[in-house]
Design an enzyme around this catalytic site. Structure first.
Site, PDB file in Angstrom:
ATOM      1  N   LYS A   1       0.866  -1.184   0.000  1.00  0.00           N
ATOM      2  CA  LYS A   1       0.000   0.000   0.000  1.00  0.00           C
ATOM      3  C   LYS A   1       0.900   1.232   0.000  1.00  0.00           C
ATOM      4  O   LYS A   1       2.033   1.176   0.480  1.00  0.00           O
ATOM      5  CB  LYS A   1      -0.868   0.017   1.275  1.00  0.00           C
ATOM      6  CG  LYS A   1      -1.915  -1.080   1.325  1.00  0.00           C
ATOM      7  CD  LYS A   1      -3.226  -0.590   0.711  1.00  0.00           C
ATOM      8  CE  LYS A   1      -4.268  -1.683   0.655  1.00  0.00           C
ATOM      9  NZ  LYS A   1      -4.664  -2.142   1.990  1.00  0.00           N
TER      10      LYS A   1
ATOM     11  N   HIS B   1       1.866   6.957   2.516  1.00  0.00           N
ATOM     12  CA  HIS B   1       1.399   8.303   2.187  1.00  0.00           C
ATOM     13  C   HIS B   1       1.465   9.246   3.379  1.00  0.00           C
ATOM     14  O   HIS B   1       1.855   8.856   4.473  1.00  0.00           O
ATOM     15  CB  HIS B   1      -0.011   8.251   1.595  1.00  0.00           C
ATOM     16  CG  HIS B   1      -1.005   7.579   2.497  1.00  0.00           C
ATOM     17  ND1 HIS B   1      -1.595   8.216   3.552  1.00  0.00           N
ATOM     18  CD2 HIS B   1      -1.485   6.313   2.482  1.00  0.00           C
ATOM     19  CE1 HIS B   1      -2.407   7.373   4.162  1.00  0.00           C
ATOM     20  NE2 HIS B   1      -2.351   6.220   3.534  1.00  0.00           N
TER      21      HIS B   1
ATOM     22  N   HIS C   1       0.537   8.487   6.956  1.00  0.00           N
ATOM     23  CA  HIS C   1       1.424   7.759   7.864  1.00  0.00           C
ATOM     24  C   HIS C   1       2.455   8.663   8.513  1.00  0.00           C
ATOM     25  O   HIS C   1       3.189   8.253   9.402  1.00  0.00           O
ATOM     26  CB  HIS C   1       2.193   6.659   7.117  1.00  0.00           C
ATOM     27  CG  HIS C   1       1.327   5.564   6.621  1.00  0.00           C
ATOM     28  ND1 HIS C   1       1.099   5.340   5.290  1.00  0.00           N
ATOM     29  CD2 HIS C   1       0.597   4.632   7.281  1.00  0.00           C
ATOM     30  CE1 HIS C   1       0.287   4.312   5.144  1.00  0.00           C
ATOM     31  NE2 HIS C   1      -0.042   3.868   6.341  1.00  0.00           N
TER      32      HIS C   1
HETATM   33  N1  ARG Z   1      -1.395  -1.056   9.838  1.00  0.00           N
HETATM   34  C1  ARG Z   1      -2.417  -0.383  10.565  1.00  0.00           C
HETATM   35  C2  ARG Z   1      -3.014   0.749   9.722  1.00  0.00           C
HETATM   36  O1  ARG Z   1      -2.380   1.240   8.809  1.00  0.00           O
HETATM   37  C3  ARG Z   1      -1.912   0.223  11.845  1.00  0.00           C
HETATM   38  C4  ARG Z   1      -1.414  -0.770  12.851  1.00  0.00           C
HETATM   39  C5  ARG Z   1      -1.262  -0.153  14.192  1.00  0.00           C
HETATM   40  N2  ARG Z   1      -0.722  -1.035  15.184  1.00  0.00           N
HETATM   41  C6  ARG Z   1      -1.394  -2.034  15.736  1.00  0.00           C
HETATM   42  N3  ARG Z   1      -0.751  -2.793  16.589  1.00  0.00           N
HETATM   43  N4  ARG Z   1      -2.668  -2.245  15.515  1.00  0.00           N
HETATM   44  O2  ARG Z   1      -4.142   1.127   9.978  1.00  0.00           O
END
Ligand code: ARG
Length: 552
Positions: free
Chosen positions: A116, A119, A122
């Site tokens: 993905k 962007h 983040h």
């Molecule tokens: N990858 C997830 C997102 O982009 C965020 C993960 C955050 N950390 C976790 N332990 N849930 O939404």
């Protein structure tokens, strides 16, 4: 010296603690004690209480005057003592570090999704988490930076099917290729059910560990990481672990078993859930009806893994506000499972980012890549520098620091819960509350020091007791508390705010006074003050992921 503690000690009343003492407002001395809250207990009006406290203060080396002003008691310190003590210890973190030695904080941040775009959305998690990582380390904690990769889910089957179908295997795969393959798959599979089916079979293959499928899946992962790592390197962001969702595939069953054994689960529409009605929350989904595990279940396993492996004292999740419910559910389920350490988990949430006035949405195609934002910012910084200081050596190096710093300060300079809009002119302004302003002030300090013959070894504190110099010293004395407070509140913006205030107070001093004069004593003292400001700006900016060049 902890002046708050000393002052409360001098008042010597069980009701008054060091935390009650505040930094005084401009023109009201150095510290102030608001006496309103004691009124009920002491059955006296606040001004009378302030007067009573004032009368108790014995002769001492610290407080010069204690004056009643309405319900406040204002303290002016003996300036010379304050200057001497502050200049000796403003950057001495040894005590704090000793107190924190042996403590561990886990910080889950950035946590990008494989295949993905990386962007601007983040940016916040990456910058806030990366800054907290540095802040905690600075304060003597052991910090564990975790990039909880989004590397599991049916979308990888789809991507794999698309790659097998249309991917160009002769050239190196890029993140951009993966994005377009995925988009194409989504479009074509709507018309072609066989393709959709192939997506599902490919995912099953990955799940079952089919060598060919896993190899391609690993390629997706490696390709994504290679690209995001370039950004991380540029920002000076580090992780100690990239254990993401896939890592927990084989670590969820014990959690599911325990949840069942403890009678916490329930089957609803074929799915396994933990009801949280009693806590005003919708149920937490543990397993879908098709047996697939979910985001929450992986996070339960991940929390357990972190507790077991890192024995954390705190475990932070730097994730957008939108996931607030997820984390409240997660922490509640852990608590219901009897995990004492659930209390040490914190969702460090932040608001939304828009870009030049436009809301961002990956779904609607308005994607702004973080790498582009950084590149543009550096490019614009280069032009500004070329304009302002064409003879500067290492213009590229300085542009990099200014451009990156501008973006970092954008992410870290505002209270994290607030929504923010990214705008190049604003973040790159040399006059606003920005990184370039702080970097410029730092470079100005360094050039003054060079002109004055370097950092003095000794100086006379009494030469820094005039109002402007003293105001700067007072700011310096707050540095350690500021860093501690930023860590306690998971709020790098506290440091950002502080650095702006420090720079402004120094610039007021600088405008009002010549640093390098005929008077050697005065010059040495002012150079020492300038050096202290320069050092704190540099150190503070580092905690905000920003380098301060010596010339710019
Ligand atoms: N990858 C997830 C997102 O982009 C965020 C993960 C955050 N950390 C976790 N332990 N849930 O939404």
């Amino acid at each position: 010296m902890d002046y708050r503690k000393i002052i409360s000690g001098l008042i010597n009343d069980p009701l008054v603690t060091a935390d009650d003492i505040q930094i005084a407002a401009e023109g009201h001395g150095d510290y102030a004690l608001p006496c309103f809250k004691y009124a009920r207990e002491l059955r006296k009006a606040p001004p009378a209480i302030a007067a009573e406290f004032a009368s108790r203060i014995p002769d001492n080396d610290i407080v010069e005057r204690a004056e009643v002003a309405g319900g406040y008691l204002n303290f002016s310190l003996k300036r010379e003592t304050m200057v001497r003590e502050t200049m000796r210890e403003y950057s001495d973190f040894d005590g704090l570090r000793k107190a924190n030695a042996g403590k561990t904080v886990c910080i889950d941040y950035s946590s990008i999704n494989i295949a993905k775009p990386f962007h601007i959305g983040h940016l916040m998690s990456t910058a806030i988490g990366g800054s907290l990582y540095r802040i905690y380390k600075y304060l003597g904690w052991k910090a564990v930076g975790i990039n909880h990769l989004g590397d599991w889910g049916t979308q990888f089957g789809k991507l794999l099917a698309a790659y097998n179908e249309w991917g160009d295997k002769t050239k190196k795969l890029t993140l951009g290729d993966m994005l377009s393959l995925y988009v194409r798959f989504t479009e074509e599979s709507e018309k072609d059910p066989a393709l959709a089916e192939r997506g599902r079979t490919e995912f099953l293959k990955i799940e079952r560990g089919d060598a060919e499928a896993v190899k391609t899946y690993e390629l997706f992962k490696a390709t994504t990481l290679e690209e995001v790592n370039k950004v991380y390197d540029r920002l000076g962001i580090k992780f100690d672990s990239y254990n993401g969702e896939a890592f927990y595939n084989d670590k969820m069953q014990p959690i599911i078993d325990e949840l069942k054994a403890k009678g916490l689960t329930e089957v609803s529409d074929g799915a396994l859930i933990v009801r949280l009605d009693d806590y005003g929350m919708p149920p937490c989904l543990i397993e879908r009806s098709d047996g697939a595990s979910l985001y929450a279940t992986r996070d339960l396993a991940a929390a357990q893994y972190r507790a077991d492996n890192y024995k954390f004292d705190k475990c932070l999740y730097v994730v957008a506000t939108q996931q607030n419910l997820h984390f409240r559910q997660l922490f509640k389920v852990l608590e219901l499972m009897g995990r004492e350490w659930a209390k040490a988990m914190v969702h460090v949430q932040f608001g939304m980012v828009s870009y030049e006035g436009q809301p961002l949405s990956t779904r609607h195609g308005h994607v702004v890549f973080l790498s582009d934002v950084i590149e543009n910012s550096v490019e614009k910084a280069r032009r500004i520098i070329q304009d302002k200081n064409p003879d500067l050596s290492d213009k590229d190096g300085v542009a990099e620091k200014v451009g990156v710093g501008a973006v970092m300060f954008f992410a870290l300079g505002t209270q994290r819960i607030k929504d923010v809009d990214f705008n190049y002119d604003k973040v790159l302004s040399f006059e606003g509350e920005t990184a370039p302003y702080l970097q410029y002030t730092h470079a100005r300090c360094e050039s003054v020091i060079a002109k004055g013959g370097g950092r003095p070894e000794t100086f006379e504190p009494s030469a820094l007791t005039d109002d402007e110099a003293y105001a700067v010293v007072k700011m310096l004395s707050a540095f350690r508390d500021t860093v501690s407070e930023a860590a306690e509140k998971y709020e790098p913006s506290i440091i950002a705010r502080y650095l702006i205030d420090l720079a402004q107070s120094y610039n007021r001093f600088y405008i009002a006074n010549r640093v390098v004069t005929e008077d050697k004593t005065l010059t040495a003292a002012r150079l020492a003050l300038t050096a202290a400001v320069s050092d704190v700006l540099k150190e503070g900016l580092k905690l905000l992921l920003t380098d301060a060049p010596d010339r710019m």
